[in-house]
Motif scaffolding. Sequence first.
Motif, mmCIF file in Angstrom:
data_model
loop_
_atom_site.group_PDB
_atom_site.id
_atom_site.type_symbol
_atom_site.label_atom_id
_atom_site.label_comp_id
_atom_site.label_asym_id
_atom_site.label_seq_id
_atom_site.Cartn_x
_atom_site.Cartn_y
_atom_site.Cartn_z
ATOM 1 N N ALA A 1 0.833 -1.205 0.000
ATOM 2 C CA ALA A 1 0.000 0.000 0.000
ATOM 3 C C ALA A 1 0.868 1.256 0.000
ATOM 4 C CB ALA A 1 -0.933 0.004 1.203
ATOM 5 N N ILE A 2 1.928 1.249 0.781
ATOM 6 C CA ILE A 2 2.824 2.401 0.833
ATOM 7 C C ILE A 2 3.513 2.583 -0.523
ATOM 8 C CG2 ILE A 2 4.970 3.279 1.851
ATOM 9 C CD1 ILE A 2 3.998 1.994 4.509
ATOM 10 N N SER A 3 3.938 1.501 -1.122
ATOM 11 C CA SER A 3 4.608 1.552 -2.419
ATOM 12 C C SER A 3 3.680 2.128 -3.484
ATOM 13 C CB SER A 3 5.074 0.155 -2.821
ATOM 14 O OG SER A 3 5.629 0.166 -4.107
ATOM 15 N N PHE A 4 2.422 1.670 -3.526
ATOM 16 C CA PHE A 4 1.462 2.192 -4.502
ATOM 17 C C PHE A 4 1.196 3.675 -4.267
ATOM 18 C CE2 PHE A 4 0.004 -2.327 -5.056
ATOM 19 C CZ PHE A 4 0.389 -2.417 -6.381
ATOM 20 N N ALA A 5 1.074 4.080 -3.009
ATOM 21 C CA ALA A 5 0.821 5.484 -2.689
ATOM 22 C C ALA A 5 1.984 6.358 -3.134
ATOM 23 C CB ALA A 5 0.565 5.650 -1.190
ATOM 24 N N GLN A 6 3.216 5.883 -2.945
ATOM 25 C CA GLN A 6 4.381 6.641 -3.385
ATOM 26 C C GLN A 6 4.412 6.747 -4.905
ATOM 27 O OE1 GLN A 6 7.521 4.432 -1.470
ATOM 28 N NE2 GLN A 6 7.514 5.770 0.326
ATOM 29 N N ASN A 7 4.083 5.656 -5.590
ATOM 30 C CA ASN A 7 4.058 5.669 -7.053
ATOM 31 C C ASN A 7 2.998 6.652 -7.556
ATOM 32 O OD1 ASN A 7 4.853 4.787 -9.672
ATOM 33 N ND2 ASN A 7 3.012 3.515 -9.756
ATOM 34 N N ASP A 8 1.823 6.656 -6.947
ATOM 35 C CA ASP A 8 0.763 7.590 -7.338
ATOM 36 C C ASP A 8 1.221 9.031 -7.127
ATOM 37 O OD1 ASP A 8 -0.744 5.342 -7.815
ATOM 38 O OD2 ASP A 8 -2.310 5.816 -6.356
ATOM 39 N N ALA A 9 1.848 9.309 -5.991
ATOM 40 C CA ALA A 9 2.314 10.664 -5.695
ATOM 41 C C ALA A 9 3.372 11.105 -6.709
ATOM 42 C CB ALA A 9 2.865 10.733 -4.281
ATOM 43 N N LYS A 10 4.253 10.193 -7.081
ATOM 44 C CA LYS A 10 5.297 10.510 -8.062
ATOM 45 C C LYS A 10 4.670 10.836 -9.411
ATOM 46 C CE LYS A 10 8.385 7.427 -9.835
ATOM 47 N NZ LYS A 10 9.555 6.530 -9.859
ATOM 48 N N ARG A 11 3.691 10.052 -9.814
ATOM 49 C CA ARG A 11 3.009 10.306 -11.081
ATOM 50 C C ARG A 11 2.311 11.669 -11.052
ATOM 51 N NH1 ARG A 11 1.436 6.064 -14.543
ATOM 52 N NH2 ARG A 11 -0.704 6.761 -14.564
ATOM 53 N N LEU A 12 1.647 11.981 -9.965
ATOM 54 C CA LEU A 12 0.942 13.257 -9.863
ATOM 55 C C LEU A 12 1.918 14.425 -9.917
ATOM 56 C CD1 LEU A 12 -1.750 12.405 -7.174
ATOM 57 C CD2 LEU A 12 -2.109 12.749 -9.622
ATOM 58 N N ASP A 13 3.112 14.224 -9.395
ATOM 59 C CA ASP A 13 4.130 15.273 -9.375
ATOM 60 C C ASP A 13 4.823 15.424 -10.730
ATOM 61 O OD1 ASP A 13 5.794 17.232 -7.994
ATOM 62 O OD2 ASP A 13 7.407 15.751 -8.205
ATOM 63 N N GLN A 14 5.029 14.344 -11.448
ATOM 64 C CA GLN A 14 5.830 14.357 -12.671
ATOM 65 C C GLN A 14 5.026 14.462 -13.967
ATOM 66 O OE1 GLN A 14 9.192 14.463 -12.859
ATOM 67 N NE2 GLN A 14 9.253 14.589 -10.651
ATOM 68 N N TYR A 15 3.756 14.104 -13.939
ATOM 69 C CA TYR A 15 2.949 14.080 -15.157
ATOM 70 C C TYR A 15 2.364 15.459 -15.473
ATOM 71 C CZ TYR A 15 2.967 8.993 -15.791
ATOM 72 O OH TYR A 15 3.332 7.699 -16.054
ATOM 73 N N ASN A 16 2.008 15.665 -16.719
ATOM 74 C CA ASN A 16 1.397 16.898 -17.198
ATOM 75 C C ASN A 16 -0.106 16.819 -16.921
ATOM 76 O OD1 ASN A 16 0.663 19.198 -18.555
ATOM 77 N ND2 ASN A 16 1.240 18.478 -20.583
ATOM 78 N N LEU A 17 -0.515 17.394 -15.798
ATOM 79 C CA LEU A 17 -1.901 17.275 -15.333
ATOM 80 C C LEU A 17 -2.476 18.633 -14.958
ATOM 81 C CD1 LEU A 17 -1.333 14.299 -12.854
ATOM 82 C CD2 LEU A 17 -2.032 14.151 -15.246
ATOM 83 N N GLU A 18 -3.782 18.735 -15.054
ATOM 84 C CA GLU A 18 -4.532 19.870 -14.519
ATOM 85 C C GLU A 18 -5.565 19.291 -13.564
ATOM 86 O OE1 GLU A 18 -6.192 22.479 -17.494
ATOM 87 O OE2 GLU A 18 -4.387 22.314 -18.720
ATOM 88 N N ASN A 19 -5.417 19.570 -12.284
ATOM 89 C CA ASN A 19 -6.305 19.012 -11.255
ATOM 90 C C ASN A 19 -6.363 17.486 -11.340
ATOM 91 O OD1 ASN A 19 -6.998 21.614 -10.294
ATOM 92 N ND2 ASN A 19 -8.466 21.806 -11.953
ATOM 93 N N LYS A 20 -5.198 16.879 -11.520
ATOM 94 C CA LYS A 20 -5.028 15.431 -11.613
ATOM 95 C C LYS A 20 -5.545 14.827 -12.918
ATOM 96 C CE LYS A 20 -5.139 14.613 -6.627
ATOM 97 N NZ LYS A 20 -5.727 13.805 -5.561
ATOM 98 N N VAL A 21 -6.056 15.659 -13.838
ATOM 99 C CA VAL A 21 -6.626 15.175 -15.106
ATOM 100 C C VAL A 21 -5.563 15.245 -16.206
ATOM 101 C CG1 VAL A 21 -8.426 15.493 -16.853
ATOM 102 C CG2 VAL A 21 -8.937 15.887 -14.432
#
Length: 150
Positions: free
Chosen positions: A12-32
Motif C-alpha cells: 500500500a505504501i509503495s502504490f501510494a508513493q508511485n501515485d504521488a510521483k506520477r501526480l508530481d511528474q505528469y502533465n496534469l490539470e487538477n489530476k486530469v
Amino acid sequence: MLVLFVLILISAISFAQNDAKRLDQYNLENKVAIQCYDPVGYFNKGKAIKGKKDLSTSYQGVVYKFSSSQNKETFLKNPSKYEPQYGGWCAYAMGSAGEKVEINPETFKIIDGKLYLFYNAYFNNTLKSWNKDETNLKSKADNNWKKTYK
C-alpha cells in the motif's frame, strides 16, 4: 498473519508513493491528463476527442476522461497501452532538451502503438521537427524521461 499484514502495508505504501510521483511528474490539470481528451480516441478514431465529465476513471492517481463508455472500458482493460508517453509532456521537447513542455492535445502521433503528444502554438508545430529526426529524438526522449521520472 503478522507477516501478511506487513506485506500488505508495504504494498500500500509503495502504490501510494508511485501515485504521488506520477501526480508530481505528469502533465496534469487538477489530476486530469491530456487536458480532458479521451486517450482511447486517439487510437480508435485517429483524432483528439474531448472526454466527458461523467465518463472518467483514475489510474494510479491520474484521472482520464472518455468520450464513450466503450472507450472507458477499453482503457480499463489495458491502461498502460493508452497513456501518453513522457507523462503527457511534449515528446519533441523531451527528446531535444529533456524539458517538460506543455502540449496541444490535438497534435499527436501514434508510434509503435504508443501515444506521443506535441506542442503546437505560435507557428511552432514541434511534430514537424520531430518527424525530421524521429528515431534520434525518440531515443533521446526515452533516456531523458528515465532520468526525469526516477
